[in-house]
Scaffold this active site. Structure first.
Site, PDB file in Angstrom:
ATOM      1  N   PHE A 137       0.865  -1.180   0.000  1.00  0.00           N
ATOM      2  CA  PHE A 137       0.000   0.000   0.000  1.00  0.00           C
ATOM      3  C   PHE A 137       0.907   1.237   0.000  1.00  0.00           C
ATOM      4  CE2 PHE A 137      -2.748   3.166   1.982  1.00  0.00           C
ATOM      5  CZ  PHE A 137      -3.920   2.981   1.294  1.00  0.00           C
ATOM      6  N   ASP A 223       2.127  -4.815   8.935  1.00  0.00           N
ATOM      7  CA  ASP A 223       0.957  -3.962   8.731  1.00  0.00           C
ATOM      8  C   ASP A 223      -0.261  -4.886   8.679  1.00  0.00           C
ATOM      9  OD1 ASP A 223      -1.173  -2.528   7.549  1.00  0.00           O
ATOM     10  OD2 ASP A 223       0.246  -1.086   6.697  1.00  0.00           O
ATOM     11  N   TYR A 248     -10.828   1.304  10.817  1.00  0.00           N
ATOM     12  CA  TYR A 248     -12.038   1.678  10.072  1.00  0.00           C
ATOM     13  C   TYR A 248     -12.362   0.707   8.959  1.00  0.00           C
ATOM     14  CZ  TYR A 248      -8.311   3.873   7.295  1.00  0.00           C
ATOM     15  OH  TYR A 248      -7.157   4.105   6.601  1.00  0.00           O
ATOM     16  N   LYS A 249     -11.530  -0.345   8.774  1.00  0.00           N
ATOM     17  CA  LYS A 249     -11.822  -1.344   7.732  1.00  0.00           C
ATOM     18  C   LYS A 249     -12.634  -2.477   8.361  1.00  0.00           C
ATOM     19  CE  LYS A 249      -7.945   0.227   4.979  1.00  0.00           C
ATOM     20  NZ  LYS A 249      -6.502   0.148   4.727  1.00  0.00           N
ATOM     21  N   ARG A 393     -12.045  -5.403  -6.757  1.00  0.00           N
ATOM     22  CA  ARG A 393     -11.750  -5.939  -5.426  1.00  0.00           C
ATOM     23  C   ARG A 393     -13.056  -6.109  -4.656  1.00  0.00           C
ATOM     24  NH1 ARG A 393      -8.085  -2.957  -0.987  1.00  0.00           N
ATOM     25  NH2 ARG A 393      -9.919  -1.646  -1.015  1.00  0.00           N
TER      26      ARG A 393
HETATM   27  C1  LIG Z   1      -5.740   1.323   4.602  1.00  0.00           C
HETATM   28  C2  LIG Z   1      -4.271   1.133   4.765  1.00  0.00           C
HETATM   29  C3  LIG Z   1      -3.489   2.111   5.380  1.00  0.00           C
HETATM   30  C4  LIG Z   1      -4.128   3.397   5.813  1.00  0.00           C
HETATM   31  O1  LIG Z   1      -3.289   4.284   6.426  1.00  0.00           O
HETATM   32  P1  LIG Z   1      -3.912   5.634   7.049  1.00  0.00           P
HETATM   33  O2  LIG Z   1      -2.809   6.253   7.750  1.00  0.00           O
HETATM   34  O3  LIG Z   1      -5.076   5.204   7.901  1.00  0.00           O
HETATM   35  O4  LIG Z   1      -4.428   6.456   5.921  1.00  0.00           O
HETATM   36  C5  LIG Z   1      -2.146   1.838   5.568  1.00  0.00           C
HETATM   37  N1  LIG Z   1      -1.591   0.671   5.162  1.00  0.00           N
HETATM   38  C6  LIG Z   1      -2.338  -0.279   4.548  1.00  0.00           C
HETATM   39  C7  LIG Z   1      -1.702  -1.565   4.120  1.00  0.00           C
HETATM   40  C8  LIG Z   1      -3.685  -0.074   4.328  1.00  0.00           C
HETATM   41  O5  LIG Z   1      -4.413  -0.994   3.707  1.00  0.00           O
END
Ligand SMILES: *Cc1c(COP(=O)(O)O)cnc(C)c1O
Length: 435
Positions: A137, A223, A248-249, A393
């Site tokens: 990501f 992560d 939030y996911k 997705r």
């Molecule tokens: C959604 C996501 C993030 C989000 O990071 P924020 O700081 O909340 O914007 C980070 N890493 C991964 C792998 C994600 O899927």
């Protein structure tokens, strides 16, 4: 290949069972009532933004009207606001296989990545290299550029960094090597990987990878954004050093709800994180001029927590308190297996591993016009998402989706493709669209 005790997957074992029969035997089916979802929507994007738990509005209203409106500043003590970063961390801990006292809720995943990557680099003086993965990501990749003694010169992800005289401080799997092993040596301080890949849904073997990284003397950061709330995670048992993840996911904490940060207890005393704000101070209300880190996990805190967002996360975790994670994993695999099986005749390439033990809780299918197909599905009420350049997705969240929903989503995809409706002009990307 490690064996997975949760593969007693009814839809794998017996493809003749109907979706209704699978749903009738589903021990998690009662959780659907604990969410407020719009009618006529089939929500396959809970891996990006979880839906509204039914108890959230009342919990947020209580914080606003009583704790803030009536309690005012007294609520820092009376309503327990001050202890929430640690308290909510300890409520997330069982979801990630962590003993108490090693997890806090604070800031965003991006900010927490900066803290743990810098702390890990400082725990390995003499080593400077960060290893990560090209397909990560983007925020994870960007943060690996931003940490370290000074910001490295901007490079495109494809262009190798460094030279013979200035060895690259970052190595990326998929660019600088095709296996993790070939990127590891005595210069590597820390490895950052996603437990489940956000694009493909591939699940890593956390224990085996962490052990490999430790054998080379480096520290491991995971992560967990796409695994917390999607499957059981074992941070302590896998001997992980640090982890971050968002709420939030799959956890359904609400838009922008704060992230969590895990640091193994063995690192607390020596960990030196860079964002030394007063909430991480040993005695914040002494108002001393100098920084002294709090003992334990508290040293990873920085500033005043977002209490309104914490209320949403509290309500979401009330639901999680009642969830059996083994049952969650079984159902997740049953849903993704069913979707893969039902969409196989469409002839689309799946980026998601067919092997259940290598799969998170999403299915990613390729289509040259993925964006238009996803838009046509959304118009029919089936909400998935598009990831550039050609990925559709679909997130399968066991708490509020049924096997019948999966069947209906697969049927909607079949119809959209068979009818060619996605070719209509309204599904074309508007210029400058945010995807
Ligand atoms: C959604 C996501 C993030 C989000 O990071 P924020 O700081 O909340 O914007 C980070 N890493 C991964 C792998 C994600 O899927």
């Amino acid at each position: 290949m490690h064996s997975d005790p949760h593969l007693a997957d009814p839809s794998l074992a017996d493809p003749s069972l109907t979706a209704e029969a699978l749903d009738a035997a589903d021990p998690l089916r009662g959780f659907r009532d604990r969410f407020t979802l719009p009618k006529d929507v089939l929500y396959l994007d809970g891996n990006s933004l979880g839906p509204l738990p039914a108890n959230t509005p009342a919990r947020v209203a209580r914080l606003v009207e009583q704790e803030w409106g009536e309690g005012l500043i007294r609520s820092w003590n009376d309503a327990g606001w001050y202890d929430l970063p640690r308290g909510l961390g300890d409520r997330i801990a069982p979801l990630v296989g962590a003993a108490a006292g090693q997890t806090v809720v604070c800031d965003s995943t991006s900010v927490n990545l900066f803290k743990v990557l810098t702390a890990a680099l400082r725990l390995r003086p003499g080593r400077q290299v960060i290893v990560s993965e090209l397909g990560s990501f983007p925020t994870d990749l960007y943060l690996t550029e931003g940490v370290g003694p000074a910001r490295r010169p901007t490079t495109t992800p494809e262009a190798p960094e460094g030279s013979a005289s200035r060895p690259g401080l970052r190595r990326l799997l998929g660019r600088d090597g095709s296996t993790l092993e070939e990127l590891l040596d005595g210069d590597v301080a820390v490895v950052l990987l996603s437990h489940v890949d956000y694009r493909t849904g591939r699940l890593q073997d956390m224990s085996a990878v962490t052990e490999l990284v430790h054998r080379h003397g480096a520290l491991m950061v995971w992560d967990l954004c796409h695994s917390v709330g999607a499957l059981p995670v074992q941070l302590d048992a896998s001997d992980v050093d640090f982890a971050v993840g968002c709420t939030y996911k799959y956890l359904n904490g609400g838009p922008g709800s704060p992230a969590f940060l895990y640091a193994a207890a063995r690192h607390h005393a020596a960990a030196d994180q860079p964002l030394t704000g007063w909430f991480g101070h040993a005695d914040p209300f002494a108002f001393e001029p100098g920084y002294r880190p709090a003992p334990g996990i508290g040293r990873f805190l920085t500033g005043t927590p977002p209490l309104l967002s914490f209320a949403g996360l509290q309500a979401a975790l009330d639901v999680w308190d009642d969830v059996d994670l083994a049952a969650l994993r079984t159902k997740s695999l049953s849903l993704t297996s069913l979707f893969l099986r039902l969409t196989e005749p469409l002839g689309l390439e799946s980026l998601t591993p067919a092997e259940p033990e290598q799969r998170g809780s999403q299915v990613s299918l390729r289509h040259p016009h993925a964006r238009a197909v996803v838009q046509a599905l959304i118009e029919r009420g089936v909400i998935g998402d598009f990831r550039a350049p050609d990925v559709m997705r679909f997130g399968f969240t066991p708490l509020y989706l049924s096997h019948a929903d999966v069947r209906d989503a697969a049927e909607a995809l079949r119809e959209v493709l068979a009818s060619g409706v996605w070719r209509e002009a309204r599904f074309a990307a508007p210029a400058g669209a945010v995807t």
